[in-house]
Design a protein around this motif. Structure first.
Motif, short mmCIF file in Angstrom:
data_model
loop_
_atom_site.label_atom_id
_atom_site.label_comp_id
_atom_site.label_asym_id
_atom_site.label_seq_id
_atom_site.Cartn_x
_atom_site.Cartn_y
_atom_site.Cartn_z
N HIS A 28 65.57 -48.50 37.55
CA HIS A 28 64.20 -48.05 37.82
C HIS A 28 63.66 -48.66 39.10
O HIS A 28 62.93 -48.01 39.83
N GLU A 29 64.02 -49.90 39.36
CA GLU A 29 63.51 -50.60 40.54
C GLU A 29 64.18 -50.14 41.82
O GLU A 29 63.55 -50.07 42.88
N LYS A 60 66.61 -60.16 35.32
CA LYS A 60 65.63 -59.17 34.86
C LYS A 60 64.20 -59.66 35.11
O LYS A 60 63.35 -58.90 35.58
N LYS A 107 61.58 -57.67 37.48
CA LYS A 107 60.41 -57.02 36.88
C LYS A 107 59.12 -57.81 37.01
O LYS A 107 58.08 -57.36 36.55
N VAL A 155 69.20 -53.15 28.91
CA VAL A 155 67.86 -53.35 29.45
C VAL A 155 67.92 -53.72 30.92
O VAL A 155 67.14 -53.21 31.75
N LEU A 156 68.85 -54.60 31.30
CA LEU A 156 69.00 -54.99 32.71
C LEU A 156 69.37 -53.78 33.55
O LEU A 156 68.82 -53.57 34.65
N LYS A 202 55.54 -58.01 42.78
CA LYS A 202 55.42 -56.59 43.11
C LYS A 202 54.19 -56.38 43.99
O LYS A 202 53.07 -56.57 43.53
N ASP A 208 66.27 -51.57 33.98
CA ASP A 208 65.27 -52.19 34.85
C ASP A 208 65.70 -52.16 36.31
O ASP A 208 64.90 -51.86 37.21
N GLN A 218 66.25 -42.71 27.31
CA GLN A 218 65.78 -43.58 28.39
C GLN A 218 65.16 -42.77 29.53
O GLN A 218 64.25 -43.23 30.21
#
Length: 961
Positions: free
Chosen positions: A418-419, A325, A329, A411-412, A334, A415, A488
């Motif tokens: 989303h990525e 994660k 993130k 959560v992982l 990024k 994330d 979410q």
């Protein structure tokens, strides 16, 4: 204190101080307190706690008193500080023998030595580190372990220091001992690995304990000991070697039983390896770049493939997921939208990530997360049934995602999705296709798998809503998962016209038979009302139902964390709908006093109540006065620094105090009395000072006469003390209070804050170097000069005596500095005020004022440029700052209605010369009066001192007069 004669007496008193009998205990504690400042006392204590034959409780107490003495009396500048001679002796004796047999006492001695090291190492204690290094090499097991334990605590303490000079010392230390620390760790690690196969549990445990301690030392040195660790070959060699060591330790777990001390230590060591990587990534993301590929390969293989079967355990899996994660993130990895703006390190790290997260890898991670890690276990289902609130807290409480497997998994998943949503969307759609339609409630496994995969975007109307309507008890995991998923996705992609359907579903689920589902629904409701796309008009038809159901949920739950959570949801709803909440809050208003009383032992819950009250007062507006019998005592307690709870409640209590004043229609004796809490708050000089100044200003606007008559003298004293030591921003805040007092009350303001005004005058004359402070000085003096000329005259007279100058000369200097520093003033209101104030000196036959006439006209023309706007139809100018009673500002639909304080400020502005006097007309009248005083010829001579361009601009502004 003579060591020989005192030891027996001190030992006897320490023994009495361990007694359970208070008649024996209290006198002993008093005697020990008196000895704290006696020379030689700490040498006696050291004799006692290093004597292994004495009672352990007495030795323990001796260490505690020694530690307290370090905190209070070790520093050179401390009152009753220990002498340098005694400290030198104590330091030497502390590291003479590392042979303490009792583990707990050994740890306390190690912490004690670290406390001294924090203050004295290396300057006053250069021999500490060399002594420890030599001691960890000895063959004696006990001495080696105790020295290693001390080495760790010293390293940990020195690593925690944050001043630049201390950081430099630690960098030097780390560079000097890193090689030794690495070899020490490798030696103990190799010893442990050799002992594992021997079957000698005591030898295994001993070696593992040393491995763990030496790894703790290395963690601190590696993470905190280097500015650019990637340039150090040994540091990067150690980090790269962690993965192989981890594999070895994980394999060792096959040979060690599941229920013994060795297993516990082994798992702690494995977790410590992962902490080294996580800490290093957190502190040095760019230095971590060479480790990205290996970290991802290792974590994914052990968590998402069969490689980890039989050797992994829950906390290790959580740590690996956290590592993935943090890499996914990490902002350092990024690139900017414009790739050219990104650093080469960022681009390279991003390239490594993209190369690793291929379609097959992402697909496997997604499938394993959904079909394996998301599934509720039998134990979790049992907890759900038997303790639903406990289950909810376990799942959602605080930082649970860092330590608990299920929250971490969710959560992982979010994330990664989303990525890499473009890659993973087809995978989820494919999984979804296999599970369309309601599932047989008897097929528990299918229900649990569906619970794990439900997507939202395309199926909300056609599938998810029907899923939520299945009320069978076994369907509750799916109802909870669907409403969780909606929460979410609400901020990602959700059509506005679907929201009423969602609100309907939320209303139904808040009445669900299952408590866990209701709590999860409350969470989704919070995310919904917090969303940027939230529209009050869509929500209002459901407001009464939702608020009532949330209130019932608040009353039903019993766990402190759950009550806080539900209360937070209620607060969010109140905040978003604001005044629209008024018809529905009666039940909550009646419940809160009882709730506050019940939460006396739970300060964090009281913080949540304060937050709710803040939003409630804002929603109720002037009607909040009906809450005063409960509200004002709450504010009183929360902001009283003599009460222990203020440590937790102060920040929210101050915010509640502020909004209460802002929404108060009038002052009350009780509201005025609370201000007694303010003086100690100003003495704290904490981060809450800004809020304190806002509160003071609000009192001035609310009831200047009563407030200033009651508190101005004490407040002025506090301000005078603050101005001696406060920051520039703090000075400005103090001066703004004075400025507002002058603005609101022309009589009391100057009188009450008279002691501060000479400081303001001096600051102007001497040319205060900070523009923002100078601007505020001129704002304060402008008010005095314009609105209380007699007081200005007396102030000028007072300052002339202090400066030993003539009044006229001092006035000239002030005008000259005012003109010179006019550019420091950026606020249009203050710029107009300056023009009005200086013009108020006219007409005048005073030679000094006439000498400064050019400057006064320059300021006036600048002011006219600031405030005059041209009417395009008539071609005439008008003052844009003028306000009238007839003007009512329009409140836009998405704007909050004006508070009582806003209304007071509007009424004050309607009396303020800045907003009631036309600068254009004021200039004309003052110049005409000056012309009449001097005559045409004298006035013309005066005008000739003004630049011709300025005169031309002035004439343009005054056309029509």
């Amino acid at each position: 204190m003579d060591l020989n004669s005192a030891s027996t007496v001190v030992l006897q008193v320490l023994t009495q101080a361990t007694s359970q009998d208070t008649t024996v205990l209290k006198p002993a504690e008093e005697q020990l307190k008196q000895w704290e400042t006696q020379p030689g006392f700490y040498s006696v204590l050291l004799n006692i706690f290093t004597n292994h034959t004495l009672d352990i409780n007495v030795r323990w107490l001796a260490i505690l008193y020694f530690k307290n003495g370090i905190d209070r009396y070790w520093r050179r500048v401390a009152p009753h500080a220990l002498s340098e001679e005694e400290k030198t002796t104590l330091r030497a004796r502390l590291i003479t023998n590392f042979n303490e047999p009792i583990n707990q006492i050994a740890t306390q001695i190690a912490v004690l030595i670290a406390k001294v090291a924090r203050l004295d190492c290396p300057r006053q204690w250069p021999e500490l580190i060399p002594t420890l290094i030599e001691s960890v090499k000895v063959q004696d097991d006990l001495r080696q372990h105790r020295a290693l334990l001390t080495f760790y605590h010293v390293t940990k303490t020195l690593a925690s220091k944050r001043l630049a000079a201390d950081r430099k010392l630690f960098y030097d230390l780390a560079s000097g001992i890193y090689t030794f620390a690495c070899s020490l760790w490798n030696h103990h690690t190799d010893t442990f690995l050799q002992q594992v196969s021997s079957g000698n549990e005591a030898a295994v445990l001993s070696a593992l304990e040393r491995t763990l301690l030496s790894l703790k030392v290395l963690r601190k040195l590696t993470v905190n000991g280097f500015v650019e660790p990637h340039k150090n070959i040994e540091v990067m060699g150690f980090l790269h070697g962690i993965f192989e060591r981890l594999k070895q330790f994980l394999e060792c777990s096959r040979n060690i039983g599941t229920d013994n001390m060795c297993r516990d230590r082994l798992e702690k060591t494995i977790i410590l390896f992962t902490k080294v990587l996580l800490d290093f990534l957190d502190q040095h993301p760019f230095s971590f770049k060479p480790l990205i590929q290996r970290s991802l390969e290792f974590s994914v293989s052990y968590v998402f493939t069969e490689i980890g079967e039989g050797v992994t355990f829950e906390r290790f899996i959580v740590q690996c997921m956290n590592l993935i994660k943090m890499i996914v993130k990490n902002y350092a990895y990024k690139p900017s939208k414009n790739f050219e703006d990104s650093s080469p390190e960022t681009l390279e790290a991003h390239k490594i990530k993209m190369a690793f997260f291929t379609y097959p890898t992402l697909t496997e991670i997604c499938r394993r997360l959904v079909s394996h890690y998301f599934l509720l276990t039998e134990e979790e289902l049992t907890m759900w049934e038997e303790d639903p609130e406990g289950f909810t807290v376990e799942e959602t409480g605080g930082d649970s995602w860092k330590y608990s497997l299920r929250p971490c998994t969710e959560v992982l998943f979010i994330d990664i999705f989303h990525e890499y949503n473009q890659t993973l969307t087809p995978v989820l759609l494919e999984m979804m296709q296999t599970l369309q339609g309601p599932t047989n409630v008897e097929d528990m496994n299918a229900l649990l798998i569906k619970d794990a995969v439900v997507d939202f975007d395309q199926w909300f109307k056609n599938q998810l809503l029907p899923e939520l309507q299945v009320i069978h008890n076994r369907y509750k995991p799916l109802r909870r998962r669907v409403i969780w998923l909606i929460g979410q996705w609400i901020s990602v992609k959700f059509k506005s016209d679907l929201r009423p359907m969602l609100y309907e579903a939320i209303c139904n689920l808040l009445q669900d038979q299952d408590l866990v589902v209701r709590i999860e629904t409350a969470t989704t409701l919070k995310l919904t009302v917090d969303d940027f796309e939230f529209r009050t008009d869509q929500f209002l038809p459901y407001l009464e139902t939702m608020f009532t159901l949330l209130f019932q949920l608040l009353q039903q739950v019993t766990e402190c964390d759950t009550k806080m959570h539900v209360l937070h949801v209620l607060s969010c709803v109140i905040e978003r709908v604001n005044m629209q909440i008024r018809p529905y809050v009666g039940c909550l208003v009646q419940y809160l006093p009882l709730f506050w009383k019940q939460s006396e032992e739970h300060n964090m819950l009281r913080c949540a109540i304060l937050t709710t009250l803040i939003h409630l007062v804002q929603g109720l507006g002037e009607d909040s006065k009906n809450l005063y019998p409960f509200l004002l005592p709450v504010i009183q307690l929360s902001t009283d620094v003599s009460q222990p709870p203020h440590v937790y409640l102060l920040e929210d209590g101050l915010e509640l105090w502020l909004v209460t004043l802002e929404n108060s229609p009038c002052i009350t004796p009780e509201l005025l009395r609370i201000f007694q809490n303010m003086s100690p708050l100003l003495e704290l000089s904490s981060e809450n000072l800004r809020t304190c100044f806002k509160i003071i200003n609000d009192y001035i606007f609310l009831s200047s006469t009563e407030f200033l008559q009651t508190y101005a003298v004490g407040l002025c004293q506090s301000f005078c003390e603050l101005l001696k030591e406060i920051t520039t921003e703090g000075q400005v805040q103090v001066l703004k209070v004075v400025e507002n007092a002058l603005k609101v009350n022309l009589v009391l303001g100057p009188q009450m804050f008279q002691p501060i005004l000479p400081c303001v005058f001096r600051g102007i004359i001497e040319g205060e170097r900070y523009p923002v402070v100078m601007s505020t000085y001129l704002g304060v003096m402008g008010r005095v000069l314009l609105q209380n000329a007699s007081f200005f005259s007396s102030l000028l007279n007072e300052m002339a005596h202090k400066f030993n100058q003539e009044m006229d000369q001092l006035l000239g200097n002030m005008i000259e500095m005012w003109v010179d520093r006019m550019d420091n003033i950026t606020q249009p209101e203050r710029r107009k005020l300056s023009a009005l104030a200086l013009l108020s000196l006219l007409p005048s036959d005073n030679s000094v004022i006439q000498d400064k006439f050019c400057g006064i006209i320059n300021i006036s023309v600048e002011g006219l440029h600031d405030v005059m706007t041209e009417d395009p139809e008539t071609g005439t100018y008008k003052d844009c700052m003028l306000m009238s009673h007839l003007e009512e500002p329009k409140v836009m639909e998405d704007e909050e209605p004006p508070t009582e304080q806003d209304k007071r400020k509007k009424m004050l502005a309607l009396k303020d010369p800045v907003h009631t006097v036309s600068l254009q007309q004021f200039v004309y009248e003052k110049l005409k009066a000056q012309q009449e005083l001097l005559g045409e010829q004298g006035f013309q001579s005066l005008m000739e001192t003004v630049d011709t361009e300025i005169v031309t601009q002035l004439q343009e502004f005054l056309q029509g007069f």
